[in-house]
Design an enzyme around this catalytic site. Structure first.
Site, mmCIF file in Angstrom:
data_model
loop_
_atom_site.group_PDB
_atom_site.id
_atom_site.type_symbol
_atom_site.label_atom_id
_atom_site.label_comp_id
_atom_site.label_asym_id
_atom_site.label_seq_id
_atom_site.Cartn_x
_atom_site.Cartn_y
_atom_site.Cartn_z
ATOM 1 C CG ASP A 158 57.667 -90.259 12.430
ATOM 2 O OD1 ASP A 158 56.486 -90.046 12.765
ATOM 3 O OD2 ASP A 158 58.628 -90.038 13.190
ATOM 4 C CD GLU A 197 55.391 -90.196 18.181
ATOM 5 O OE1 GLU A 197 55.088 -90.206 19.380
ATOM 6 O OE2 GLU A 197 56.079 -91.112 17.671
HETATM 7 ZN ZN LIG Z 1 53.757 -93.793 17.931
#
Ligand SMILES: [Zn+2]
Length: 388
Positions: free
Chosen positions: A77, A139
């Site tokens: 992401d 993340e």
């Molecule tokens: Zn990163």
């Protein structure tokens, strides 16, 4: 056999998928799975339980079916581009002046591309120690996907000994970072006309007491002598921050509601749970005082997300491997969080090491220097040599 793409060609594919954390990453996962499959590498998917139609993690194993290998991990992401001025399309890798521009080129699809490249090379060149790939989701919204992925890998592929998490460090070994524990706090008061303030409970004024408690923690932590590990960080102590607040309706009404976020950045060696417990003690004491004024007052604390600290350890095999390949013997800790601590918590030796510079991340016109991508490829070559 299909063609073996260069890291740069793989990166161009990865950047073309707009995998902003709020959106799906499945087209990217499909592409990686198809590319690896074309080279005879089986992938495993782990769908996000809460959003199975939107997000999946992927992992794959190359080499002998035995434990003790190396896992290369990156997130898929990226942060949004909303409101940012980009010179070229953020979703099309574009070369200008020795740099490759595109969202995620530094954070961290550059490393992802190198890891995918290395896995295919491992398959073709052959390795006597396993190499694994682990790609996560979510993340950028609190490192919340890595724990799921680490759990999903157990028993499906042989457990690796060393995990390299390729956040941008200019290919230096980072062996420690702070952890985090984050709360959303809702203070509920009792509305009265502010002229008779003493009969009501102002959620704002009582909430301020809790924020003042946070200020006092920071002052006490800053005044204390840092321990050996803490001394490696800037600042060398745990701190707590309130980054958002809202509440109240008018200047002459005691506020019924006040809500704010409270985030702790915790030094390795300290237990985030300890800070959670201290906060709850402060909340419980304050709530009792509020209720003494009016029984309808209360405080609700919602735990948002946690990240364990990455603890520097003795005999860390991932660190040793990175130091052998790079020749880097410096000591480096960072204050930002990464998924490495989830791998450490899952029983892996973990190190953070990847191409490019964290200061380029998240900005408009994010780029990776071509020389950094090339250095990353040499790093992977060195790693493959050691796994032969
Ligand atoms: Zn990163």
């Amino acid at each position: 056999m299909p063609t073996r793409l260069s890291p740069r060609e793989i990166l161009a594919h990865l950047v073309s998928f707009p995998t902003v954390s709020r959106d799906t990453n499945l087209p990217l996962i499909d592409w990686v799975e198809g590319y690896l499959g074309g080279h005879g590498i089986d992938s495993h998917r782990h769908y996000k339980e809460a959003e199975p139609d939107l997000k999946a993690a992927l992992f794959a194993h190359v080499g002998p079916e035995e434990e003790g290998g190396v896992v290369l991990s990156g997130h898929t992401d990226v942060v949004p581009v909303d409101g940012q001025e980009w010179t070229s399309d953020p979703w099309a890798l574009t070369e200008r002046d020795g740099r490759l521009y595109g969202r995620g080129s530094t954070d961290m699809k550059g490393f992802d591309a190198l890891a995918i490249w290395a896995l295919v090379e491992a398959k073709h060149r052959g390795v006597t120690r396993p190499l694994q790939l682990a790609l996560t989701y979510d993340e950028e919204i609190g490192c919340t996907g890595a724990a799921d992925l680490v759990a999903a890998m157990q028993g499906v592929v042989p457990k690796a000994a060393s995990a390299i998490i390729g956040e941008p460090t200019m290919i230096k070994a980072v062996t420690g970072h702070k952890g985090g524990v984050n709360f959303w706090i809702h203070v509920h008061g009792v509305e009265v006309h502010s002229s008779i303030l003493h009969t009501g409970v102002s959620a704002i004024m009582w909430g301020a007491k809790l924020i003042e408690w946070a200020n006092a923690q920071n002052a006490a932590n800053a005044a204390a002598t840092p321990g050996e590990i803490a001394a490696l960080f800037d600042p060398p102590y745990t701190n707590v921050h309130v980054g958002q607040i809202h509440g109240g309706t008018a200047h002459n009404i005691t506020a019924k509601d006040c809500a704010f976020g409270m985030s702790f950045r915790v030094i390795p060696g300290e237990d985030p749970e300890d800070w959670a417990r201290r906060l709850m003690e402060a909340v419980t004491a304050l709530e009792a005082e509020m209720k003494a004024v009016h029984p309808d007052a209360w405080i609700q604390v919602t735990r948002m997300f946690d990240l364990p600290p990455l603890r520097p350890t003795e005999g860390n095999s991932a660190e040793e491997l990175v130091r052998q390949v790079t020749g880097d013997n410096g000591v480096m800790q960072v204050s930002y969080g990464t998924e490495a601590s989830h791998f450490q918590a899952g029983g892996y030796d973990a190190v953070v090491c990847g191409p490019s510079d964290i200061t380029i991340a998240h900005k408009p016109d994010e780029y990776i220097e071509i020389s950094q991508l090339d250095a990353g490829q040499r790093f992977m070559d060195g790693l493959l040599e050691r796994l032969r």
